[in-house]
Design a protein around this motif. Structure first.
Motif: not given
Length: 143
Positions: A13, A54-55, A58-59, A65
């Motif tokens: 990420g 990264r976001e 995480a989603e 995140a």
């Protein structure tokens, strides 16, 4: 049933896919044509490295995140000699990596150092005299 002993893909990420892609390309790693603006795929020996926001990662995983920091994970690149460790770390830093720990003899009997990519992902570069490399550069573990 059992899980096959392999890792097909490692996804990092990252804050900016383009910036991270440029860093890994400076290392000499080639972006696959399967890549898109939102994700980069790089074929490695036996596995694929993916760079994904990264976001967004995480989603996709359904987790928060949070803030960047040490995640308890490092990636390793093993080489056949201490001189190889020095050369790889020096090269990575010349490509924009941050030196985290200069190469040195380590307590377990090898020689290693650490650098971080632009997002802080830690890479250990190591010579482990107990884990020889085969003709393809893959680690060979004892039975």
């Amino acid at each position: 049933m059992s899980l096959d002993r392999r890792i097909s893909l490692i996804t990092l990420g990252v804050a900016d896919v383009a910036v991270s892609t440029a860093f890994y390309e400076r290392l000499g790693w080639k972006r696959s044509t399967a890549s898109q603006d939102a994700v980069t795929f790089i074929q490695l020996k036996g596995t694929v490295l993916a760079l994904f926001g990264r976001e967004a990662l995480a989603e996709d995983a359904g987790v928060d995140a949070g803030k960047p920091g040490f995640s308890g994970v490092t990636l390793a690149h093993n080489v056949s000699s201490p001189a190889g460790v020095d050369a790889v770390v020096k090269f990575a830093v010349s490509c924009g990596a941050t030196l985290v720990k200069a190469p040195e003899k380590v307590f377990w009997g090898g020689y290693s150092g650490y650098f971080a990519d632009p997002d802080g992902h830690l890479w250990e570069v190591a010579h482990n005299p107990f884990f020889p490399l085969d003709e393809h550069g893959h680690v060979v573990l004892p039975d």
